[in-house]
Design an enzyme around this catalytic site. Structure first.
Site, PDB file in Angstrom:
ATOM      1  N   HIS A  87       0.846  -1.195   0.000  1.00 16.23           N
ATOM      2  CA  HIS A  87       0.000   0.000   0.000  1.00 16.23           C
ATOM      3  C   HIS A  87       0.883   1.247   0.000  1.00 16.23           C
ATOM      4  CE1 HIS A  87      -2.844   3.058   1.244  1.00 16.23           C
ATOM      5  NE2 HIS A  87      -3.788   2.230   0.829  1.00 16.23           N
ATOM      6  N   GLU A 159      -4.194   1.806  -7.414  1.00 16.81           N
ATOM      7  CA  GLU A 159      -4.561   2.914  -6.533  1.00 16.81           C
ATOM      8  C   GLU A 159      -3.697   4.138  -6.843  1.00 16.81           C
ATOM      9  OE1 GLU A 159      -6.732   1.469  -2.769  1.00 16.81           O
ATOM     10  OE2 GLU A 159      -4.623   1.703  -2.278  1.00 16.81           O
TER      11      GLU A 159
END
Ligand code: PGA
Length: 240
Positions: A87, A159
């Protein structure tokens, strides 16, 4: 097409919030929509009976003197089947490298835990037409030595870093273009494989109906909106 819904609940919510959220989820009919929620480590056990559960991180090591770390075998011993890796918040705040992300993916696969690998560009990289170059580099390094047998056990989440928590999103055609790029790139490397690719970054009850029309998107990785039952249930209902 029904999309997979994955909630990255980050370090939001304390025990009271978690208990009330879990209670709401328990009495809600998700239908056949696949829902995976990834709370912080300390609350993983609360979610086990109400949905599929993922962790937000894993150690690169198996076992030993690694204070504060959690191993893939420990996650597996709790029945955890998914784990977010790479992430952008961990790449940024914990300075996690692509080499470490690659090691984490391998540790998870050894324990049959599905890695949810996040990749994405910064705003200035998109503005300078570098999105595909950045993503290709991340995929190359993060998936180093991952074989054809294992690649479709991994979920990829596209993302854009500038879309996370900002309320901003790329246009539908920009999302479609980047997700299609990721799928095609993996198809050329891995002999026509079909990998599940999600979109993440400011997905909410406000924009999900519009995002649902992007056929190449297999699901969503949802941060803030996954911590509010009303928002999350709206997003799940939009898949039924
Ligand atoms: P957001 O976060 O939905 O709050 O933008 C997404 C993520 O970081 O995975």
């Amino acid at each position: 097409m029904t999309k997979i819904i994955i909630g990255n609940q980050k370090m939001y919510m304390d025990k009271e919030d978690v208990l009330s959220f879990v209670n709401d989820i328990k009495s809600y009919d998700k239908g056949s929509v696949p829902v995976i929620l990834c709370p912080t480590f300390v609350y993983l056990d609360y979610y086990k009976d109400v949905c599929k559960v993922g962790a937000q991180n894993v150690s690169i090591n198996d076992n030993g003197s690694y204070t504060g770390e959690v191993s893939a075998s420990q996650l597996s011993s709790l029945g955890i089947n998914y784990c977010i890796v790479g992430h952008s918040e961990r790449r940024n705040f914990q300075k996690e490298t692509d080499d470490e992300i690659n090691k984490k993916i391998k540790k998870l696969l050894e324990k049959d835990i599905v890695p949810i690998l996040c990749v994405g560009e910064k705003k200035e990289e998109r503005d300078n037409n570098l999105t595909e170059i950045i993503i290709k580099k991340e995929l190359e390094q993060d998936l180093k030595d991952i074989t054809r047998d294992n690649i479709d056990k991994i979920i990829i989440a596209y993302e854009p870093i500038w879309a996370i928590g900002t309320g901003l999103t790329p246009t539908n055609s920009e999302i479609d273009e980047t997700i299609t790029f990721i799928k095609n790139y993996l198809k050329t490397i891995y002999n026509d494989v079909n990998v599940t690719v999600l979109y993440g970054g400011s997905v909410s009850e406000k924009n999900v109906d519009e995002l649902n029309s992007i056929a190449s998107v297999d699901g969503y990785l949802i941060g803030g909106a996954s911590t509010k039952f009303a928002s999350l249930s709206y997003i799940i209902d939009s898949q039924k």
